[in-house]
Write an enzyme that holds these catalytic residues in place. Structure first.
Site, mmCIF file in Angstrom:
data_model
loop_
_atom_site.group_PDB
_atom_site.id
_atom_site.type_symbol
_atom_site.label_atom_id
_atom_site.label_comp_id
_atom_site.label_asym_id
_atom_site.label_seq_id
_atom_site.Cartn_x
_atom_site.Cartn_y
_atom_site.Cartn_z
ATOM 1 N N CYS A 79 0.880 -1.183 0.000
ATOM 2 C CA CYS A 79 0.000 0.000 0.000
ATOM 3 C C CYS A 79 0.912 1.226 0.000
ATOM 4 O O CYS A 79 1.527 1.533 1.038
ATOM 5 C CB CYS A 79 -0.919 0.003 1.214
ATOM 6 S SG CYS A 79 -2.035 1.449 1.232
ATOM 7 N N HIS A 163 -1.767 -4.953 -10.532
ATOM 8 C CA HIS A 163 -2.392 -3.784 -11.157
ATOM 9 C C HIS A 163 -2.588 -4.048 -12.641
ATOM 10 O O HIS A 163 -1.740 -4.693 -13.290
ATOM 11 C CB HIS A 163 -1.505 -2.541 -10.994
ATOM 12 C CG HIS A 163 -1.367 -2.093 -9.571
ATOM 13 N ND1 HIS A 163 -2.223 -1.194 -8.985
ATOM 14 C CD2 HIS A 163 -0.491 -2.467 -8.596
ATOM 15 C CE1 HIS A 163 -1.873 -1.013 -7.720
ATOM 16 N NE2 HIS A 163 -0.825 -1.783 -7.460
ATOM 17 N N GLU A 212 -9.780 0.306 -6.662
ATOM 18 C CA GLU A 212 -8.876 -0.535 -5.887
ATOM 19 C C GLU A 212 -9.495 -1.893 -5.556
ATOM 20 O O GLU A 212 -10.677 -1.978 -5.179
ATOM 21 C CB GLU A 212 -8.482 0.144 -4.565
ATOM 22 C CG GLU A 212 -7.440 1.216 -4.705
ATOM 23 C CD GLU A 212 -6.763 1.510 -3.381
ATOM 24 O OE1 GLU A 212 -6.607 0.594 -2.552
ATOM 25 O OE2 GLU A 212 -6.402 2.690 -3.169
ATOM 26 N N CYS A 221 -4.077 6.039 -5.142
ATOM 27 C CA CYS A 221 -3.501 4.708 -4.933
ATOM 28 C C CYS A 221 -2.008 4.826 -5.237
ATOM 29 O O CYS A 221 -1.636 5.066 -6.395
ATOM 30 C CB CYS A 221 -4.170 3.689 -5.850
ATOM 31 S SG CYS A 221 -3.523 2.009 -5.690
ATOM 32 N N GLY A 224 -0.717 2.044 -7.326
ATOM 33 C CA GLY A 224 -1.335 2.226 -8.649
ATOM 34 C C GLY A 224 -0.627 3.298 -9.453
ATOM 35 O O GLY A 224 -0.452 3.175 -10.674
#
Ligand SMILES: N[C@H](CCC[C@H](N)C(=O)O)C(=O)O
Length: 287
Positions: A79, A163, A212, A221, A224
């Protein structure tokens, strides 16, 4: 038993952070994630995109282990926005300008950047189909089998989590709430996937919106944004450093020549509080 927490965010991607280094916290998965869902609930809980639990670790060089749970209760390996928040917390605690912490995706290193921003070295991108993971051998530069609603052929990148980055002409026009869950749970992604829609604005700027895994549409994100830069550079659409313009603000991402992805952006501490025993009592979390 009640429990202290911090409410933090990175560009509006928000977290409940529990420091369990001195007092271990019951493993949320004991309840199959129901406890996480209770805490993350926007009406009867604190409300967050992810629950972050700091645990003690004997990993060399690490000040803590960072455990990540999405609002749906699932556990994630990385994260980015929370990594900046945890790095900041550890640096504030130690008075140093750098901090390292272990995650499921490896040891991460945070340092202070300009204007109160934090840089985290998110490590190397994983680009092989089996590392994403994908369900079958596939060219991750364009995953042809993934298509729906006029969108197809994303770039697949793993930043410690999966992703799929779609490049589009107009990111604002994407019906994210409709197509996001379809792609998140597409059969091509055996562990589901985070979904990004990216509009290249220039060789150094990309507008990106995100659905997400386990949390839905978020304001930002971090992993991301890393995946989006790597995808754009692989496609030759940008250089190896760019600003990623998210709903909640801008992250600067650089994919270095020695294959590290550096993410720089702000952190924020909103408030602290205590989780009531009722919030995580069996009655509330039993489903
Ligand atoms: N939903 C992600 C975890 C949180 C990632 C995001 N909040 C970030 O800042 O990187 C997953 O299931 O892999």
């Amino acid at each position: 038993m009640t429990r202290e927490f911090l409410k933090m965010h990175g560009l509006g991607n928000d977290f409940v952070v529990i420091d369990a280094r001195s007092e271990p916290y019951r493993n949320p998965m004991v309840l199959g994630g129901a406890e996480v869902r209770a805490i993350a609930g926007r009406k009867t809980g604190v409300g967050c995109d992810q629950l972050i639990i700091l645990e003690s670790t004997d990993a060399p060089g690490a000040d803590a282990f960072m455990r990540i749970h999405n609002a749906d209760g699932s556990e994630a390996g990385a994260c980015g926005n929370a990594s900046r928040c945890v790095g900041w917390l550890l640096m504030e605690e130690s008075g140093r300008d750098r901090a390292s912490f272990q995650t499921a995706a490896g040891l991460l290193h945070a340092t202070r950047a300009d204007n109160g921003r934090i840089t985290v070295d998110m490590g190397p991108p994983r680009l092989d189909w089996s590392a994403i993971p994908l369900a079958a051998p596939t060219d991750t530069l364009r995953v042809e089998s993934v298509e729906h609603g006029g969108f197809s052929g994303p770039v697949a990148v793993n930043m410690g989590n999966p992703h799929a980055v779609f490049f589009v002409d107009d990111a604002e026009a994407v019906p994210l709430a409709e197509v996001g869950p379809v792609f998140e749970t597409h059969a091509a992604f055996p562990e589901r996937s985070n979904i990004e829609f990216a509009q290249v604005l220039s060789p150094t700027a990309i507008r990106m919106r995100v659905w997400e895994r386990g949390a839905g549409i978020t304001q930002a994100c971090g992993t991301g944004a890393c995946a989006t830069l790597v995808a754009a550079a692989r496609r030759g659409l940008t250089g190896r450093k760019a600003d990623i313009l998210l709903d909640g603000g801008t992250l600067t991402i650089e994919w270095t020549a020695d294959d590290r992805v550096l993410m720089t952006g702000p952190v924020a501490l909103s408030f602290s509080g205590r989780l009531s025993a009722e919030l995580v009592s069996a009655e509330l979390v039993s489903e």
